[in-house]
Design an enzyme around this catalytic site. Structure first.
Site, PDB file in Angstrom:
ATOM      1  N   SER A   1       0.796  -1.228   0.000  1.00  0.00           N
ATOM      2  CA  SER A   1       0.000   0.000   0.000  1.00  0.00           C
ATOM      3  C   SER A   1       0.828   1.277   0.000  1.00  0.00           C
ATOM      4  O   SER A   1       2.046   1.247  -0.029  1.00  0.00           O
ATOM      5  CB  SER A   1      -0.958   0.041   1.194  1.00  0.00           C
TER       6      SER A   1
ATOM      7  N   TYR B   1      -2.903   0.662  -3.150  1.00  0.00           N
ATOM      8  CA  TYR B   1      -4.113   1.136  -2.487  1.00  0.00           C
ATOM      9  C   TYR B   1      -3.728   1.985  -1.279  1.00  0.00           C
ATOM     10  O   TYR B   1      -2.608   1.906  -0.777  1.00  0.00           O
ATOM     11  CB  TYR B   1      -5.021  -0.037  -2.079  1.00  0.00           C
TER      12      TYR B   1
END
Length: 114
Positions: A25, A58
């Site tokens: 991430s 993300y």
């Protein structure tokens, strides 16, 4: 039919950390996430201005001023690199004609200028 349009971007953020041992991430200052209209766990593209890398990951929420690439993505940046964090939205052509993306410019401390 829908098309993919720029939803928002955080422009010229400075990478503050790169954590290879985290699961994955990008950690982003929670206030910047809100200003850009992005959401935690939303898919984003990262564009590294310094080295030309472009990759997807993300979002997870971070502390004030934090921009940290985690996991494998940590290999694609260096601390101090400038990045553009981009989100997209699917919409109809009619919606796209009237849509205005949110652009958040930041300073060297990753503070929003707007």
């Amino acid at each position: 039919m829908t098309i993919s349009m720029l939803q928002s971007k955080i422009h010229r953020a400075t990478v503050t950390d790169a954590n290879l041992n985290y699961v994955g991430s990008i950690t982003i200052d929670e206030e910047l996430i809100k200003k850009a209209g992005m959401l935690e766990f939303q898919k984003v593209d990262i564009l590294d201005i310094n080295n030309g890398e472009r990759f997807s990951t993300y979002i997870i929420k971070g502390k004030k001023g934090e921009i940290c690439l985690n996991g494998a993505a940590a290999r694609k940046v260096c601390i101090g690199d400038l990045v553009i964090i981009v989100s997209y939205a699917q919409m109809s052509t009619d919606e796209a004609l009237n849509f205005k993306p949110k652009i958040v410019h930041v300073n060297s401390k990753n503070e929003a200028l707007e």
